[in-house]
Every structure is written in structure tokens, then in C-alpha cells.
Design an enzyme around this catalytic site. Structure first.
Site, short mmCIF file in Angstrom:
data_model
loop_
_atom_site.label_atom_id
_atom_site.label_comp_id
_atom_site.label_asym_id
_atom_site.label_seq_id
_atom_site.Cartn_x
_atom_site.Cartn_y
_atom_site.Cartn_z
N HIS A 170 -7.02 9.78 -2.40
CA HIS A 170 -6.69 9.74 -1.12
C HIS A 170 -7.47 10.35 0.03
O HIS A 170 -7.73 10.01 0.99
CB HIS A 170 -5.36 10.39 -1.05
CG HIS A 170 -4.30 10.01 0.09
ND1 HIS A 170 -3.05 9.73 -0.27
CD2 HIS A 170 -4.61 9.51 1.37
CE1 HIS A 170 -2.21 9.26 1.08
NE2 HIS A 170 -3.35 9.05 1.71
N LYS A 216 -2.41 5.88 -4.38
CA LYS A 216 -3.39 6.95 -4.14
C LYS A 216 -3.07 8.22 -4.89
O LYS A 216 -1.96 8.88 -4.97
CB LYS A 216 -3.70 7.12 -2.71
CG LYS A 216 -3.88 5.85 -1.93
CD LYS A 216 -4.07 6.14 -0.66
CE LYS A 216 -3.91 4.69 0.36
NZ LYS A 216 -2.32 4.53 0.85
N ASP A 244 0.83 -1.11 -0.24
CA ASP A 244 0.23 0.03 -0.07
C ASP A 244 0.96 1.25 0.02
O ASP A 244 1.88 1.54 1.01
CB ASP A 244 -0.70 -0.02 1.12
CG ASP A 244 -1.91 1.11 1.33
OD1 ASP A 244 -1.66 2.14 1.75
OD2 ASP A 244 -2.87 1.05 0.58
N TYR A 250 3.47 9.60 -0.31
CA TYR A 250 4.31 8.88 0.64
C TYR A 250 5.76 9.09 -0.06
O TYR A 250 6.78 8.78 0.71
CB TYR A 250 4.08 7.39 0.62
CG TYR A 250 2.72 7.00 1.55
CD1 TYR A 250 2.11 5.67 1.46
CD2 TYR A 250 1.90 7.99 1.74
CE1 TYR A 250 0.90 5.55 2.00
CE2 TYR A 250 0.80 7.54 2.42
CZ TYR A 250 0.24 6.27 2.37
OH TYR A 250 -0.99 6.10 3.09
#
Ligand SMILES: NC(=O)c1ccc[n+]([C@@H]2O[C@H](COP(=O)([O-])OP(=O)(O)OC[C@H]3O[C@@H](n4cnc5c(N)ncnc54)[C@H](OP(=O)(O)O)[C@@H]3O)[C@@H](O)[C@H]2O)c1
Length: 617
Positions: free
Chosen positions: A447, A414, A384, A389
């Protein structure tokens, strides 16, 4: 001479039977004896004595102790498997890998994941696997289909059926670990009848059941809605008195111009009668009795299987039908709370989401690429991430270096709220794919719904992003499209605008913060909830209440918290940078949390909330 050629030349198939089950003795083996092209070659049992007895009684050439011995016999060309449900997957795959054709008793598997692996093995070995719904070979079923396709009763809009049997004082059906219960035993007849008569895709399933203290269902009631507006319902169970041998079967098919009523028993043989009522234009109803002779469903099933093996006929019960039926059974078993633990979640479009994935947020800060390689080494096959990120390149690198085939990994990324809107979302998607070194994503999520609390334009941007994701989905660039941090008031307007419904919603979910209103809304809408921060970002790991319960099960607090969510039917994505804890977070399938402890964990006072809320970011 290969088995194929031998069978082809002789026109017969050498059958082996794996196990001395009841249905084999009163159903399939007598069917084999009557069927053309069936040679009763070998019988295997756990006890040689019982196998010998069947050999004498039915005239098998050989009797074996143990199933491996049967599979190691090169003469055996096809195997009939009537073992307990929980043993089907293991022994069917063993038989297929031994290049035997297989007829497996229904339900052929415990869940869709198993069934897919079984059919994949059949394909890999170039042999046939068919699920043994003998009643579907009956001329009674083909006559029903004939009347329906003739249009005589108009467009079918409702089907109701029932299959109720005795309850049992001592029987394999009472044992959950062996795949016991009424839904597996007789419910699978009702679902297969309904899916034989209605081809439209399933829209929703609502079900409830009476489970005994071991979690086995004795009575279930089910309502199924189809995309074309048709509805179906059924009752199935084992409630008609203990060991009474009583049963109750019914079938009602309602159409716009008439209906069919039948009390014929599922798998009934001999002369079968049922009523057809047609409404004339003047509203006059004319009822007639139909008569069908069903000689032997089991011998028809065997002959059809032989024609598939010898003559390359297509199995009457296809893989597609069995998977469709198993998917409905899975959803019913989920809905009634029978399935209290899953290793994978299968979406209505067939996409498979591992129950435990690897959460990568902030996980690569210290270990970089190696951290992800560690996670893959531990056995994680779901990663994930998100553009936000900043670790997509490291993940792409790690997957490449791991040598694991792309299709074995479930990759989720996302789009961040700064990239909402059509063009930006498409660009962000391509950028994520480039960094992850992949042509497609398994799952792509929006997101967050809003960039900040005052974001008035949020819905229009989300709508445009969703439209772009629908296109990517239809192009096959992404297998699952969904949302993250969307609450019911964010989802409702999107459902009105969307052509393709969101399939998943990734939310902060953990004991102490279960967002029950959002959860029940997602269940109602058939959107799979997925848990981020399933450990409450470690805030729950020293919780006394959690420790107390974990001690009872001899597991860690982390494993308990993750198992809790799994038993709530929620896939999880825990993050850990330590290989040891990564392994721990995968090890959640060796124990079952009791109803009382599930209730206790569900009623914990709020704890561990991240402080992040979709409307107040
Ligand atoms: N969609 C979203 O908006 C959103 C938001 C947040 C998170 N996420 C996703 O969800 C994933 C997980 O969430 P999260 O990282 O916030 O929280 P989490 O998984 O609930 O907790 C992670 C924390 O728990 C510790 N930990 C993990 N396993 C442990 C174990 N077995 N024993 C003891 N400590 C353990 C980790 O430390 P160590 O690393 O030292 O083990 C880390 O501090 C993220 O990585 C991300 O992929 C999504």
C-alpha cells in the site's frame, strides 16, 4: 450423420466464405480451389449480386445475401472470414457458436481481449479457430527454421525485417474504426515472422509511428528485446507512393556464426531464393544461395485446416502463437499512440485488468454490503480494496450474494505499512482472503513504501514483503503483484532485489496531478500505472476548465476526467456511493478527447492533490 462424421467419411470439408474481400478473390479462394479436401460450398456477401458473381466465378454451390444466412446453413462445416478487422471478433464468435470451424484473416482480432474471447468460444463449441497467416505454411519458412535449428549460423542474436507497401487514396486501411493502418495490415506479418523465429519471452518493446490526422499509422519502426538477449527490429507501413502497387520486403537473421539475407516477399510463391553466409573458424565467409519452391501458401493453409477438421491435426498457427503475436501488436499500438482507449489492460503475464474498476475506500460507510452489490449490478468487475479500508468482509459478502462467479471478478487488496515484513505480510494476505471469502486475489499491492517520513528500515521491510508476495504469486495465490504510492526512488532498489518485477503501481493520478516523472519512469520500466483518486476526490468536478471541455463532448466532468486517464493508457478506480454516479463513471467509451484537449488537461496547473505523499506520510 454429424458434420464431423460426414467430413471424415468423405475426406472433404464444405467451406463457406463470409464476404467478397480482395484477399479472398486473389488469395484464399484460388488456394481452396487447388487444395485437397476443400469443397467450395457457399459464398455470402452484403450484396447478393456480388455473392452471385463470386458463385459463378469460383464455382460455389450457393450464394447468400448476409452472413447469418451462411451460418444458418447446416451443410456449411467451416467458414473463411476475410471481413474488415473490426468485424472479426463479432462474426468469428457467431460462426463458432454456430458450430462452424473458422479460418479468420489476420490480424484475427483488434486486441488480445477480443482474441481470448474468440478462442474461448472455439473451445466451448469444440470447433477449430485458426488465424490465416498463409505465409507461415510456406516451405520457405520451414527451411529458414531448419537452417536456424541446424546451428549452422550459430545462436540467433538479431533479426531485422520490413514490409512496406503503397499508400492508398481510398481504402479500408485508411479507416481507424475498421482497424486500419500499417501495423494491423503488414506489421502483423513482421511480428509473426519474428515470433516464429524467436521463442524467448518478450522483455521490452519500443516503437514509434507516423499517424495521420485520423490516428491511422502509415509508417512504424519497432525494436523488440527478448529475455534471452536477442533483439529484433522492423519497419512496416504504407508509404511507397499512393496507389503505386509498390512494396518492399526484407529479412535479415544474424547469428553468432553467420547470417541469412532475404528479399523474398512475404507470402511470396513460386521459386524463392535467399542467401546464407557462414563464417568458418578461420573467419572465412562462405555464401550460398538457397532455393525453395513454394507452390501455394493458401492451398497449403487450406489443406492443413482440413486435416485439423478431419484428422484432428493441431492447427499450424496455434492459439498460443496468435495470442503471443496479438500481445506484441497490442503493445506496439499502445506505444505509438494508436490505441487511445482500452476497456481492459493485459499485462505481459496475460493477466487482464479492467480499465475502470470500483474504488471502495469509504464507499461502504453508509450503504455497507449493498453499495458493493450496486457496483456489481452496474457492471463493475474490478473491486479495489485494502486491509486498511476495513470493508473486505462486506465486499466478500456482496460478491457471495451477487452470485457472480469468482473468476469473473478482479479483486485487488493491499498490505498496510504496519504489516510489512515477511510473516506479517503473509498473515495479512491470508486475513484479506478470509474476509473476502476467496482462495486467491487477482492483485495484491504494497500500500505504501514507508510507515512515516523517518522510517529508515522501510526498504528492508518492503524487500521482505515483496519476497513473500513473489512466493504467493508463484503458488498461484495471486495473479498480479505490484505496488502503490511507490515513486521511482522507491522502485529502483526493489528492482535490483526482486526476482519478479512489480507489474502495477497504483498512484494518485488525475488531471491537475499527473506525476509525469513517475509516469515516464513506469512506462520505461514496463510497470502499468493505475490511478487512485482519478476524480481528485471530487475536487476537480467543479473546475471551470474541466466543465468547458466536458461541455464540448457532451459528457459529465467525471466522465471526461476518467476518459482522459484512459486515453493516457491508465486504468482508473473511481469511488462513488451512488448507483447513478457509479454508472456514469463506467460510461467513458462513447467519445474521444482530441489531441489538443488532451494537451490542455495535461497542462492544467496543479489541482486536487490529496496532500498525501509517499515520503511525507
Ligand atoms: N492506493 C492508495 O493509496 C489509494 C489512496 C486513495 C484511494 N485509493 C483507491 O482509489 C479509489 C478512488 O479514490 P478516491 O475515493 O480517493 O477519489 P475519487 O474516486 O477521485 O473521488 C471520489 C469522490 O468523487 C465523488 N464522485 C464519484 N463519482 C462521481 C460523479 N460521477 N459525479 C460527481 N461526483 C462523483 C464521490 O462522491 P459519491 O460517493 O457521493 O459519489 C467521492 O466524493 C478509492 O476508493 C480507493 O479504492 C487508493
Amino acid at each position: 450423420m454429424s458434420e464431423e462424421k460426414r467430413a471424415l467419411s468423405s475426406g472433404t470439408v464444405k467451406w463457406g466464405v463470409m464476404g467478397t474481400a480482395g484477399i479472398a478473390s486473389w488469395g484464399t479462394i484460388p488456394g481452396m480451389q487447388k487444395a485437397k479436401g476443400c469443397e467450395l460450398y457457399a459464398i455470402a456477401g452484403r450484396s447478393l449480386e456480388k455473392a452471385q458473381a463470386y458463385k459463378e466465378r469460383f464455382g460455389f454451390e450457393k450464394a447468400y445475401q448476409g452472413y447469418d444466412a451462411l451460418l444458418n446453413d447446416p451443410e456449411v462445416e467451416a467458414v473463411y472470414i476475410p471481413l474488415p478487422n473490426d468485424l472479426h471478433c463479432e462474426w468469428v464468435i457467431k460462426a463458432l457458436n454456430a458450430h462452424k470451424h473458422v479460418l479468420c484473416e489476420k490480424p484475427a482480432a483488434m486486441n488480445e481481449g477480443e482474441l481470448r474471447r474468440m478462442f474461448a468460444a472455439a473451445r466451448e463449441n469444440g470447433v477449430i479457430l485458426m488465424e490465416a497467416f498463409a505465409y507461415l505454411h510456406s516451405p520457405y519458412i520451414s527451411r529458414l527454421k531448419e537452417i536456424i535449428s541446424s546451428g549452422e549460423i550459430g545462436k540467433v542474436d538479431y533479426i531485422d525485417t520490413a514490409f512496406l507497401t503503397q499508400d492508398y487514396s481510398d481504402d479500408i486501411r485508411l479507416h481507424k474504426e475498421q482497424g486500419g493502418g500499417g501495423i494491423y495490415d503488414v506489421g502483423c506479418y513482421c511480428t509473426s515472422m519474428i515470433l516464429t523465429l524467436i521463442e524467448s519471452p518478450v522483455k521490452y518493446i519500443k516503437a514509434d509511428a507516423e499517424l495521420d490526422s485520423t490516428g491511422v499509422d502509415h509508417m512504424a519502426s519497432v525494436l523488440i528485446g527478448f529475455e534471452d538477449g536477442t533483439r529484433a527490429s522492423f519497419n512496416a507501413g504504407m508509404i511507397l507512393g499512393t496507389d503505386s502497387s509498390d512494396r518492399y520486403d526484407r529479412l535479415f537473421i544474424h547469428g553468432s556464426c553467420g547470417y541469412i539475407r532475404s528479399d523474398a516477399e512475404y507470402n511470396g510463391e513460386g521459386e524463392i531464393t535467399f542467401e546464407v553466409t557462414v563464417k568458418g573458424e578461420d573467419g572465412e565467409r562462405v555464401t550460398r544461395t538457397e532455393r525453395v519452391i513454394a507452390a501455394s501458401n493458401y492451398s497449403m493453409e487450406m489443406e492443413q485446416m482440413n486435416r485439423c477438421i478431419i484428422g484432428n491435426e493441431v492447427p499450424h498457427i496455434t492459439e498460443e502463437f496468435s495470442v503471443r503475436n496479438m500481445r506484441v501488436l497490442d503493445s506496439i499500438l499502445d506505444a505509438v499512440g494508436y490505441n487511445d482507449s482500452k476497456k481492459e489492460f493485459i499485462l505481459p503475464n496475460g493477466a487482464v485488468i479492467p480499465a475502470v474498476g470500483y474504488g471502495s475506500y469509504l464507499s461502504t460507510e453508509k450503504g455497507g454490503v449493498q453499495t458493493i452489490i450496486d457496483a456489481l449490478d452496474c457492471g463493475y468487475r474490478y473491486i479495489d480494496t485494502a486491509s486498511f479500508y476495513g470493508n473486505e468482509e462486506q465486499i466478500g459478502e456482496a460478491i457471495e450474494r451477487s452470485g457472480i462467479r469468482r473468476e469473473e471478478i478482479f479483486l485487488c487488496s493491499k498490505v498496510w505499512f504496519t504489516d510489512l515484513g515477511r510473516e506479517k505480510t503473509l498473515r495479512s494476505f491470508e486475513e484479506s482472503c478470509r474476509k473476502l471469502k476467496t482462495e486467491y486475489l487477482d492483485m495484491y499491492l504494497i500500500h505504501w513504501p514507508k510507515s512515516d517520513a523517518d522510517d529508515e528500515e522501510w526498504f528492508e521491510k518492503v524487500r521482505q514483503s515483496w519476497e513473500a508476495m513473489e512466493e504467493l504469486y508463484e503458488q498461484g495465490r495471486v495473479k498480479v503483484i505490484g505496488l502503490s504510492n511507490f515513486l521511482p526512488h522507491h522502485i529502483r532498489p526493489l528492482l535490483e532485489a526482486a526476482r519478479i518485477r512489480p507489474m502495477v503501481d497504483q498512484l494518485e493520478l488525475h488531471a491537475g496531478y499527473m506525476q509525469e516523472y513517475a509516469l515516464s519512469y513506469l512506462r520505461k520500466e514496463g510497470i502499468l500505472p493505475q490511478a487512485w483518486s482519478p476524480l481528485g476526490r471530487a475536487k476537480l468536478l467543479n473546475d471551470e476548465a474541466v466543465s468547458g471541455i466536458a461541455a464540448k463532448y457532451g459528457c459529465t466532468n467525471a466522465a471526461l476526467l476518467l476518459r482522459y486517464l484512459n486515453q493516457r493508457g491508465i486504468p482508473v478506480i473511481p469511488k462513488s456511493a451512488s448507483k447513478e454516479r457509479m454508472k456514469e463513471n463506467l460510461d467513458i467509451f462513447g467519445f474521444r478527447i482530441s489531441e489538443d484537449d488532451m494537451s490542455y488537461l495535461s497542462c492544467l496547473p496543479e489541482k486536487g492533490w490529496s496532500g498525501e505523499h509517499p515520503d511525507k506520510v
